[in-house]
Motif scaffolding. Structure first.
Motif, short mmCIF file in Angstrom:
data_model
loop_
_atom_site.label_atom_id
_atom_site.label_comp_id
_atom_site.label_asym_id
_atom_site.label_seq_id
_atom_site.Cartn_x
_atom_site.Cartn_y
_atom_site.Cartn_z
N UNK A 171 0.82 -1.27 -0.16
CA UNK A 171 -0.01 0.02 -0.16
C UNK A 171 0.83 1.24 -0.03
N UNK A 172 2.26 1.07 0.03
CA UNK A 172 3.17 2.15 -0.11
C UNK A 172 3.86 2.07 -1.38
N UNK A 173 4.04 3.06 -2.29
CA UNK A 173 4.65 2.96 -3.47
C UNK A 173 6.05 3.27 -3.42
N UNK A 174 6.89 2.24 -3.43
CA UNK A 174 8.48 2.41 -3.48
C UNK A 174 8.97 1.20 -4.27
N UNK A 175 10.16 1.06 -4.33
CA UNK A 175 10.98 0.05 -5.15
C UNK A 175 12.18 -0.02 -4.59
N UNK A 176 12.92 -1.20 -5.00
CA UNK A 176 14.61 -1.31 -4.36
C UNK A 176 15.21 -0.12 -5.24
N UNK A 177 14.93 0.18 -6.29
CA UNK A 177 15.46 1.24 -7.20
C UNK A 177 15.37 2.66 -6.41
N UNK A 178 14.26 2.80 -6.32
CA UNK A 178 14.14 4.34 -5.60
C UNK A 178 14.92 4.23 -4.16
N UNK A 179 14.74 3.31 -3.50
CA UNK A 179 15.43 3.06 -2.22
C UNK A 179 17.02 3.21 -2.44
N UNK B 294 25.71 -3.29 -7.43
CA UNK B 294 24.30 -4.01 -6.43
C UNK B 294 24.37 -5.34 -7.27
N UNK B 295 24.11 -6.37 -6.43
CA UNK B 295 23.79 -7.73 -7.01
C UNK B 295 22.40 -8.11 -6.47
N UNK B 296 21.76 -8.78 -7.57
CA UNK B 296 20.25 -8.96 -7.27
C UNK B 296 19.90 -10.29 -8.07
N UNK B 297 18.82 -11.04 -7.84
CA UNK B 297 18.39 -12.18 -8.58
C UNK B 297 16.95 -12.15 -9.06
N UNK B 298 16.18 -11.46 -8.70
CA UNK B 298 14.88 -11.56 -8.78
C UNK B 298 14.21 -10.27 -9.73
N UNK B 299 12.93 -10.51 -10.16
CA UNK B 299 12.46 -9.56 -10.89
C UNK B 299 12.30 -8.28 -10.38
N UNK B 300 12.36 -8.14 -8.81
CA UNK B 300 12.03 -6.93 -8.02
C UNK B 300 13.51 -6.34 -8.38
N UNK B 301 14.58 -7.20 -8.40
CA UNK B 301 15.77 -6.42 -8.54
C UNK B 301 15.99 -5.66 -9.89
N UNK B 302 15.25 -5.65 -10.92
CA UNK B 302 15.30 -5.28 -11.96
C UNK B 302 15.17 -3.57 -11.84
N UNK B 303 14.17 -3.38 -10.85
CA UNK B 303 13.84 -1.83 -10.56
C UNK B 303 15.45 -1.23 -10.29
N UNK B 304 16.05 -1.92 -9.51
CA UNK B 304 17.20 -1.32 -8.93
C UNK B 304 18.40 -1.31 -9.96
N UNK B 305 18.37 -2.20 -10.72
CA UNK B 305 19.47 -2.41 -12.01
C UNK B 305 19.18 -1.15 -12.93
N UNK B 306 17.90 -0.91 -13.27
CA UNK B 306 17.35 0.01 -14.02
C UNK B 306 17.68 1.59 -13.48
N UNK B 307 17.57 1.70 -12.07
CA UNK B 307 17.63 2.83 -11.43
C UNK B 307 19.05 3.54 -11.47
N UNK B 308 20.00 2.42 -11.61
CA UNK B 308 21.51 2.74 -11.44
C UNK B 308 22.23 3.19 -13.01
N UNK B 309 23.50 3.81 -13.04
CA UNK B 309 23.84 4.29 -13.98
C UNK B 309 24.57 3.43 -14.85
N UNK B 310 25.30 3.56 -16.10
CA UNK B 310 25.89 2.88 -16.70
C UNK B 310 27.17 2.70 -16.14
N UNK B 311 27.67 3.73 -15.29
CA UNK B 311 29.04 3.51 -14.63
C UNK B 311 29.03 2.84 -13.27
#
Length: 277
Positions: free
Chosen positions: A202-210, A225-242
């Protein structure tokens, strides 16, 4: 079996470490389940591998001016702190970013079979009356769905409820997942689908935002950042190419690199500790 890290990943880690400067440490962050700990049918039995524990411990002994350590998980903050056995000073992000704290005390770490007593200093967290009401309705709905799918069960979190279907028969698990996603839409909630789980928050957030928020708070020079699940894709997407993003295991990903196992993930952390030392 741990495979040697690819030359491209090794080079990227060396560049990552070299990017730190006075007042700008590197941020080493990781998901817990499926990365530091193997996935298990009973989530309460999760524990980091010995190799991951050793690597985290080595990173934690290094100067905070060089490196900061963080665990970012869908687990609620208290459970993440207990099961991860995170060392002192580790930043913890729980409930996919809804909760945040830092490990300020540990006790009882001599027996590796029992989780340590961990003290976490958390940021204040509270739901509005409307959010509490919607969360109660979501929990009730998921309990009804789980009742009709033998082996499924519901986990409570401060801002979400989660349907687990790993122990359910595949067809029933699929139907339960569909019903859970429909329930989330019905209550205008934020629904995330992972490996054998559907989480309705009920709270809008994500690993990427955090993770971006944490990088800004620490003024980090770069993020691993290391992740294995679909929810980790939000973190991968939020980070930069560097930044350095590493997918653990199979599946489509936007991460720059991939390793196969939790042992390989620990090897990535150990390599960073070696380079920093």
């Amino acid at each position: 079996m741990t495979m040697p890290l690819s030359p491209d990943l090794t080079d990227a880690l060396a560049t990552f470490v070299a990017g730190r400067s006075p007042g700008h440490p590197v941020l080493v962050a990781s998901d817990f389940d499926g990365v530091l700990s193997p996935l298990v049918d009973d989530p309460s039995a999760s524990a980091p591998t010995p190799e991951a524990t050793e690597a985290l411990g080595r990173l934690a002994t290094l100067p905070a001016s060089d490196v900061r350590l963080a665990l970012v998980s869908g687990r609620d903050l208290e459970t993440l702190a207990t099961l991860s056995r995170a060392p002192l000073g580790t930043e913890l992000v729980g409930s996919h970013g809804a909760e945040q704290g830092v490990v300020v005390g540990t006790a009882g770490r001599d027996d590796g079979d029992e989780p340590a007593s961990t003290t976490v200093e958390g940021h204040p967290f509270a739901l509005t009356d409307d959010e509490r009401s919607r969360l109660d309705a979501v929990r009730s709905g998921l309990e009804a769905i789980a009742h009709d799918a033998e082996g499924a069960w519901v986990e409570d979190k401060p801002s979400a409820a989660v349907l687990h279907t790993r122990r359910a028969e595949p067809d029933r698990a699929a139907r339960a997942g569909d019903a859970a996603r429909a329930l989330g839409a019905q209550h205008d909630a934020h629904t995330m689908t992972g490996k054998d789980v559907v989480e309705i928050a009920v709270v809008d957030t994500s690993k990427g935002v955090a993770l971006v928020r944490l990088r800004d708070e620490l003024d980090a020079a770069a993020v691993l950042y290391l992740g294995d699940d679909v929810t980790d894709e939000r973190a991968f997407e939020a980070l930069s190419s560097t930044d350095v993003t590493v997918k653990v295991g199979p599946g489509e990903t936007v991460a720059r690199f991939r390793v196969d196992t939790v042992e390989d993930a620990a090897a990535v952390l150990a390599e960073v500790a070696r380079l920093l030392a």
